[in-house]
Write a protein that holds these residues in place. Structure first.
Motif, PDB file in Angstrom:
ATOM      1  N   LYS A  80      34.960  -3.272  53.829  1.00 56.73           N
ATOM      2  CA  LYS A  80      35.269  -3.000  52.120  1.00 56.73           C
ATOM      3  C   LYS A  80      36.604  -3.780  52.531  1.00 56.73           C
ATOM      4  N   LYS A  81      37.438  -2.824  53.019  1.00 58.66           N
ATOM      5  CA  LYS A  81      38.820  -3.794  53.594  1.00 58.66           C
ATOM      6  C   LYS A  81      38.892  -5.031  53.423  1.00 58.66           C
ATOM      7  N   ARG A  82      37.909  -5.572  54.693  1.00 56.58           N
ATOM      8  CA  ARG A  82      38.349  -7.222  54.625  1.00 56.58           C
ATOM      9  C   ARG A  82      37.860  -7.713  53.800  1.00 56.58           C
ATOM     10  N   ARG A  83      37.340  -7.533  52.390  1.00 56.87           N
ATOM     11  CA  ARG A  83      36.364  -8.071  51.559  1.00 56.87           C
ATOM     12  C   ARG A  83      37.994  -7.687  50.110  1.00 56.87           C
ATOM     13  N   VAL A  84      38.707  -6.980  50.255  1.00 59.55           N
ATOM     14  CA  VAL A  84      39.464  -7.097  49.147  1.00 59.55           C
ATOM     15  C   VAL A  84      41.323  -7.302  49.873  1.00 59.55           C
ATOM     16  N   ALA A  85      40.993  -7.428  51.415  1.00 58.06           N
ATOM     17  CA  ALA A  85      42.569  -7.906  51.852  1.00 58.06           C
ATOM     18  C   ALA A  85      42.167  -9.388  51.628  1.00 58.06           C
ATOM     19  N   ALA A  86      40.680 -10.180  51.927  1.00 58.23           N
ATOM     20  CA  ALA A  86      40.611 -11.710  51.461  1.00 58.23           C
ATOM     21  C   ALA A  86      40.920 -12.608  50.091  1.00 58.23           C
ATOM     22  N   LEU A  87      40.571 -11.594  49.230  1.00 61.29           N
ATOM     23  CA  LEU A  87      40.940 -11.580  47.460  1.00 61.29           C
ATOM     24  C   LEU A  87      42.562 -11.247  47.189  1.00 61.29           C
ATOM     25  N   LEU A  88      43.213 -10.239  48.155  1.00 63.36           N
ATOM     26  CA  LEU A  88      44.279 -10.055  47.955  1.00 63.36           C
ATOM     27  C   LEU A  88      44.989 -11.561  48.328  1.00 63.36           C
ATOM     28  N   ALA A  89      44.735 -11.443  49.431  1.00 63.12           N
ATOM     29  CA  ALA A  89      45.289 -12.433  50.526  1.00 63.12           C
ATOM     30  C   ALA A  89      45.331 -14.552  49.235  1.00 63.12           C
ATOM     31  N   HIS A  90      44.085 -13.872  48.870  1.00 62.39           N
ATOM     32  CA  HIS A  90      44.506 -15.752  48.007  1.00 62.39           C
ATOM     33  C   HIS A  90      44.452 -15.723  46.643  1.00 62.39           C
ATOM     34  N   ASP A  91      44.810 -14.571  46.352  1.00 62.89           N
ATOM     35  CA  ASP A  91      45.252 -13.961  45.177  1.00 62.89           C
ATOM     36  C   ASP A  91      44.536 -15.148  43.714  1.00 62.89           C
ATOM     37  N   ILE A  92      42.949 -13.765  44.036  1.00 62.46           N
ATOM     38  CA  ILE A  92      41.721 -14.184  43.584  1.00 62.46           C
ATOM     39  C   ILE A  92      41.396 -12.595  42.852  1.00 62.46           C
ATOM     40  N   ASN A  93      41.362 -12.757  41.682  1.00 63.79           N
ATOM     41  CA  ASN A  93      40.689 -11.825  40.730  1.00 63.79           C
ATOM     42  C   ASN A  93      39.111 -11.776  40.906  1.00 63.79           C
TER      43      ASN A  93
END
Length: 250
Positions: free
Chosen positions: A79-92
């Motif tokens: 879950k951390k890796r998924r959320v981190a990827a979204l936040l790092a790339h500013d994806i909704n």
């Protein structure tokens, strides 16, 4: 379109407040303020996120998102890796679960009916927003003929329990993990029941109650609602939308 306006647009289409669900519907992870390039898919897996990043998307729109009732709450590991990827790339990340299942036009049940030439007549459950629905085959088929049609249309051979000699006329269905509704369909005298998954007891229900059963895959039966939603957003609102199908044999 600004993210706030986009959220309202989706809520106007899918009306999430009208049905109780097992997860938050709508915006689950906040990213870019402006929504321009959308990737749609069934589940917000790491593979879909990676594909959206490669595609340059600012928004991902899925049927299966995060934060389900009963799941572990800490954001660790996968879950951390998924959320981190979204936040790092500013994806909704937007997710709509049951509201997308039950929508009368672009919903999973409605889209599956269209693909398999089924006429939807009513909800299987009493009251509004029945998750399972019922209707009839526009052309009655034997269980074997209907299984062959599922294989051809969904590119997935269904698991079947074929117990009737007559052709199927009436049918009930619920995309995804809706196998528990088979008993309600049998109680209403329906010829066949179609869903995505099967449990051990499902086959006994089919055999002992004389109702044909088809499990065509959770993923395979739920590709089409999110795809139809993306197409609506592109055609009616001018968004750049790409549907990405991350294969799943379940």
């Amino acid at each position: 379109m600004q993210r706030k306006q986009f959220t309202q647009l989706l809520n106007d289409i899918l009306k999430p407040d009208s049905i109780a669900d097992f997860c938050p519907n709508g915006l689950q992870v906040e990213g870019a303020n402006e929504v321009k390039k959308i990737v749609t898919g069934v589940t917000a897996s790491q593979a879909l996120i990676d594909a959206a990043i490669d595609h340059g998307a600012d928004t991902i729109l899925v049927h299966h998102g995060y934060f389900w009732k009963g799941e572990s709450q800490p954001i660790t590991g996968m879950k951390k890796r998924r959320v981190a990827a979204l936040l790092a790339h500013d994806i909704n990340l937007f997710a709509y679960h049951l509201p997308l299942d039950v929508h009368p036009v672009i919903g999973n049940n409605a889209q599956l009916a269209h693909l398999l030439d089924i006429e939807l007549s009513a909800g299987l459950e009493a009251g509004p927003n029945s998750v399972a629905v019922k209707g009839f085959l526009k052309t009655p088929l034997t269980g074997k003929e209907f299984a062959d049609k599922i294989s051809t249309v969904l590119h997935r051979e269904p698991l079947t329990s074929l117990v009737r000699d007559d052709k199927i006329e009436t049918i009930a269905w619920c995309t995804g993990g809706g196998q528990g509704y088979i008993d309600l369909a049998a109680a209403q005298g329906i010829d066949a029941y179609l869903t995505g998954e099967a449990s051990e007891q499902t086959i006994h229900s089919s055999r002992e109650q004389g109702i044909d059963f088809f499990a065509a895959g959770h993923h395979a039966t739920e590709r089409y609602g999110i795809k139809a939603l993306g197409e609506l957003l592109a055609e009616q609102h001018g968004f750049d939308v790409t549907f990405i199908d991350i294969d799943n044999p379940v």
